[in-house]
Design an enzyme around this catalytic site. Structure first.
Site, PDB file in Angstrom:
ATOM      1  N   ASP A 136       0.848  -1.185   0.000  1.00 16.93           N
ATOM      2  CA  ASP A 136       0.000   0.000   0.000  1.00 16.93           C
ATOM      3  C   ASP A 136       0.886   1.240   0.000  1.00 16.93           C
ATOM      4  OD1 ASP A 136      -2.414   1.342  -0.048  1.00 16.93           O
ATOM      5  OD2 ASP A 136      -2.575   1.432   2.129  1.00 16.93           O
ATOM      6  N   TYR A 138       1.248   5.664  -0.557  1.00 20.81           N
ATOM      7  CA  TYR A 138       0.740   6.862   0.127  1.00 20.81           C
ATOM      8  C   TYR A 138       0.822   8.023  -0.856  1.00 20.81           C
ATOM      9  CZ  TYR A 138      -0.011   9.476   4.560  1.00 20.81           C
ATOM     10  OH  TYR A 138      -0.524  10.225   5.601  1.00 20.81           O
ATOM     11  N   HIS A 143      -4.404  13.890   0.878  1.00 22.49           N
ATOM     12  CA  HIS A 143      -4.663  13.090   2.078  1.00 22.49           C
ATOM     13  C   HIS A 143      -3.443  13.123   3.000  1.00 22.49           C
ATOM     14  CE1 HIS A 143      -5.835   9.736   4.664  1.00 22.49           C
ATOM     15  NE2 HIS A 143      -4.662   9.175   4.399  1.00 22.49           N
ATOM     16  N   ARG A 152       0.836  16.832  13.131  1.00 21.19           N
ATOM     17  CA  ARG A 152       2.124  17.522  13.283  1.00 21.19           C
ATOM     18  C   ARG A 152       2.079  19.004  12.968  1.00 21.19           C
ATOM     19  NH1 ARG A 152       3.154  12.663  10.837  1.00 21.19           N
ATOM     20  NH2 ARG A 152       3.110  13.610   8.760  1.00 21.19           N
ATOM     21  N   GLU A 212     -10.636   3.992   3.455  1.00 25.00           N
ATOM     22  CA  GLU A 212      -9.649   4.696   2.649  1.00 25.00           C
ATOM     23  C   GLU A 212      -9.963   4.421   1.174  1.00 25.00           C
ATOM     24  OE1 GLU A 212      -5.759   5.397   5.420  1.00 25.00           O
ATOM     25  OE2 GLU A 212      -5.633   3.820   3.893  1.00 25.00           O
ATOM     26  N   GLU A 214      -9.163   4.151  -2.445  1.00 23.17           N
ATOM     27  CA  GLU A 214      -7.928   3.946  -3.195  1.00 23.17           C
ATOM     28  C   GLU A 214      -8.198   3.280  -4.540  1.00 23.17           C
ATOM     29  OE1 GLU A 214      -4.571   2.333  -1.156  1.00 23.17           O
ATOM     30  OE2 GLU A 214      -5.343   2.848   0.840  1.00 23.17           O
ATOM     31  N   ASP A 246      -9.139   0.310   1.818  1.00 18.83           N
ATOM     32  CA  ASP A 246      -8.211  -0.164   2.841  1.00 18.83           C
ATOM     33  C   ASP A 246      -8.759   0.261   4.209  1.00 18.83           C
ATOM     34  OD1 ASP A 246      -5.920  -1.512   3.658  1.00 18.83           O
ATOM     35  OD2 ASP A 246      -4.745   0.320   3.773  1.00 18.83           O
ATOM     36  N   ARG A 250      -8.429   3.658  13.214  1.00 15.88           N
ATOM     37  CA  ARG A 250      -7.539   4.776  13.495  1.00 15.88           C
ATOM     38  C   ARG A 250      -7.007   4.776  14.926  1.00 15.88           C
ATOM     39  NH1 ARG A 250      -6.021   6.092   8.468  1.00 15.88           N
ATOM     40  NH2 ARG A 250      -7.777   6.711   7.175  1.00 15.88           N
ATOM     41  N   GLN A 253      -4.344   2.107  15.059  1.00 14.97           N
ATOM     42  CA  GLN A 253      -3.210   2.576  14.263  1.00 14.97           C
ATOM     43  C   GLN A 253      -2.404   3.647  15.000  1.00 14.97           C
ATOM     44  OE1 GLN A 253      -4.402   4.214  10.487  1.00 14.97           O
ATOM     45  NE2 GLN A 253      -2.345   4.825   9.914  1.00 14.97           N
ATOM     46  N   TYR A 257       1.602   2.627  15.425  1.00 13.47           N
ATOM     47  CA  TYR A 257       2.339   2.816  14.176  1.00 13.47           C
ATOM     48  C   TYR A 257       3.744   3.380  14.339  1.00 13.47           C
ATOM     49  CZ  TYR A 257       1.869   7.935  13.643  1.00 13.47           C
ATOM     50  OH  TYR A 257       1.968   9.291  13.786  1.00 13.47           O
ATOM     51  N   LYS A 266      -4.540  -1.903  10.196  1.00 11.02           N
ATOM     52  CA  LYS A 266      -4.796  -1.988   8.757  1.00 11.02           C
ATOM     53  C   LYS A 266      -5.022  -3.416   8.266  1.00 11.02           C
ATOM     54  CE  LYS A 266      -3.723   2.327   7.275  1.00 11.02           C
ATOM     55  NZ  LYS A 266      -4.493   3.163   6.347  1.00 11.02           N
ATOM     56  N   THR A 270      -9.097  -5.638   3.703  1.00  4.56           N
ATOM     57  CA  THR A 270      -9.020  -4.728   2.558  1.00  4.56           C
ATOM     58  C   THR A 270      -9.988  -5.258   1.511  1.00  4.56           C
ATOM     59  OG1 THR A 270      -6.692  -4.204   2.987  1.00  4.56           O
ATOM     60  CG2 THR A 270      -7.535  -3.738   0.772  1.00  4.56           C
ATOM     61  N   THR A 363      -4.757   6.684  -0.036  1.00  2.00           N
ATOM     62  CA  THR A 363      -6.040   7.379  -0.021  1.00  2.00           C
ATOM     63  C   THR A 363      -6.048   8.548  -1.000  1.00  2.00           C
ATOM     64  OG1 THR A 363      -6.280   6.799   2.304  1.00  2.00           O
ATOM     65  CG2 THR A 363      -7.746   8.497   1.444  1.00  2.00           C
ATOM     66  N   GLU A 377     -10.453  12.530   7.629  1.00  2.97           N
ATOM     67  CA  GLU A 377     -10.403  13.897   7.114  1.00  2.97           C
ATOM     68  C   GLU A 377     -11.772  14.567   7.159  1.00  2.97           C
ATOM     69  OE1 GLU A 377      -7.843  13.928   3.291  1.00  2.97           O
ATOM     70  OE2 GLU A 377      -8.402  11.830   3.658  1.00  2.97           O
TER      71      GLU A 377
END
Length: 429
Positions: A136, A138, A143, A152, A212, A214, A246, A250, A253, A257, A266, A270, A363, A377
């Protein structure tokens, strides 16, 4: 593109311009085998090849594999390569065309039509490929940026490597399922109070189950261990594409992670759509992706500017009460990295890809919040309630919710190329 002698709704995803491949069984043949979607029908390729001869579908040189349409997955067909895929697709288009060059084979053969054409609702669909590995990526810039801002702040939303290489992680192939398969809410370690010290997790069902949106890419051609695939050769390794959800927990995760990335958050499920849209069918819809301002390493430089697809994408959420809301609309062109770039980077160190391997785009979100490809989101991490038809609201998924992805390319009238639906219903832990 010629018209078909079949009655095909102009809004159908499965126009004569498409011809996607999948694995089916029928009321008369419960063994899994190959079929293609055309309008509201499925053309049984196993039965068709048996009745008219595989040589009327396969090109010269591929006749040694007449049983390729009798197999339980598309791997054997994928292995034959893109030139064979192109020939078979064009041959089927001719057989289904109003002005077919061989009217006696199918168009004017009522008895055969009864044997090989099935209404889609009478056919069962299965996972189209035997998937050995799943990676997978990114590549959805909007996203990645939006989620980075949540955790962050804007100044550090993207890691310094993001525009230099296609970021990815290895997923779990064993939990990939075909559209319509129920999705069990996962149990894992979560922090009920992230601000508490010391941090003490609880084992519980996920409270933040997410989606997600995708695009998935199936590999048709292997490369040997230690031999990377060049960017110029990468397209030859693509079989076709599917929609991919996917599913993501959250809260699981978030706790797990760091430092190595997603794992139990995850790997539980899927979902992919059942029909594989061949690379040639999507070729007319190639367009420019998101501009990357960073000078690329030579192995990632593509010769053409149009490297992603203009695919209109939609997500519906249906509550247990049956109320359906389209919660987002976006487009497949919202990717910074193309699948050929993903293939070239994946194999740079000599990693061998194999036929049937699946790559996920990551995503796909648009530049504005209402075009987001995840609930994370859309709900701003759970701070905003998404209003649904019928008066309910969601931040993340509840048990009994059904999520449906749709994707399609709009060509000339009657030449729509789509994926059908990718759907899953959430069941309790």
């Amino acid at each position: 593109m010629a018209r078909s002698w079949l009655d095909i709704d102009p809004s159908s995803d499965f126009s004569l311009a498409n011809i996607p491949f999948g694995i089916i069984d029928t009321p008369e043949d419960v063994t899994r085998h190959v079929g293609v979607a055309i309008g509201s029908y499925v053309l049984d390729l196993k039965e068709l090849a048996h009745r008219i001869g595989a040589n009327n579908l396969l090109p010269f040189g591929a006749h040694s594999t007449p049983g390729v349409f009798e197999t339980r997955t598309l791997n054997a067909f994928a292995k034959l390569g893109r030139s064979v895929h192109r020939h078979v697709r064009e041959r089927i288009q001719d057989l289904l065309s109003e002005n077919t060059s061989c009217p006696h084979l199918l168009r004017d053969n009522a008895e055969l039509r009864e044997k090989v054409l099935w209404p889609q609702h009478r056919v069962r669909m299965f996972l189209p490929m035997d998937i050995g590995d799943y990676t997978d990526f990114y590549a959805g810039y909007h996203h990645a940026y939006a989620v980075g801002v949540m955790f962050r702040g804007p100044a550090n939303a993207l890691q310094p490597n993001y525009t230099h290489l296609p970021v990815g992680y290895h997923g779990r192939a064993s939990s990939i399922v075909v559209s319509g398969t129920p999705v069990r809410r996962p149990v894992g370690q979560i922090l009920l109070d992230p601000k508490a010290e010391p941090k003490q997790p609880t084992v519980a069902p996920s409270r933040k189950l997410d989606i997600e949106l995708e695009l998935g890419c199936f590999i048709t051609k292997s490369n040997d261990l230690g031999h990377p695939v060049s960017i110029d050769e990468a397209e030859k390794h693509v079989f076709g594409y599917v929609l991919l959800n996917d599913w993501s927990a959250r809260d699981i995760q978030t706790w797990e992670y760091v430092p190595l990335g997603p794992f139990n958050g995850k790997n539980f499920t899927t979902t992919i759509s059942p029909w594989v849209v061949l690379a040639d069918a999507l070729e007319p819809f190639k367009t420019k992706g998101i501009e990357n301002p960073t000078p690329l390493q030579d192995y990632l430089k593509e010769k053409r500017e149009e490297t992603v697809f203009d695919i209109q994408l939609e997500v519906d959420l249906t509550t247990p009460d049956g109320n359906t809301t389209t919660i987002t609309k976006t487009n497949g062109k919202n990717l910074m990295w193309s699948f050929p770039q993903m293939i070239a980077h994946h194999t740079l160190g000599g990693c061998p890809l194999r036929k049937g391997d699946l790559l996920g785009s990551g995503t796909i979100s648009g530049p504005v919040p209402e075009e987001s490809g995840s609930l994370l989101e859309l709900s701003e991490g759970g701070k905003r309630v998404i209003q649904l038809n019928g008066g309910e609201g969601r931040t993340f998924l509840k048990d009994g919710d059904t999520v449906t992805f749709r994707g399609f390319c709009v060509g000339k009238e009657g030449e729509r190329v789509g994926f059908g639906e990718c759907t899953g219903r959430v069941e309790g832990a």
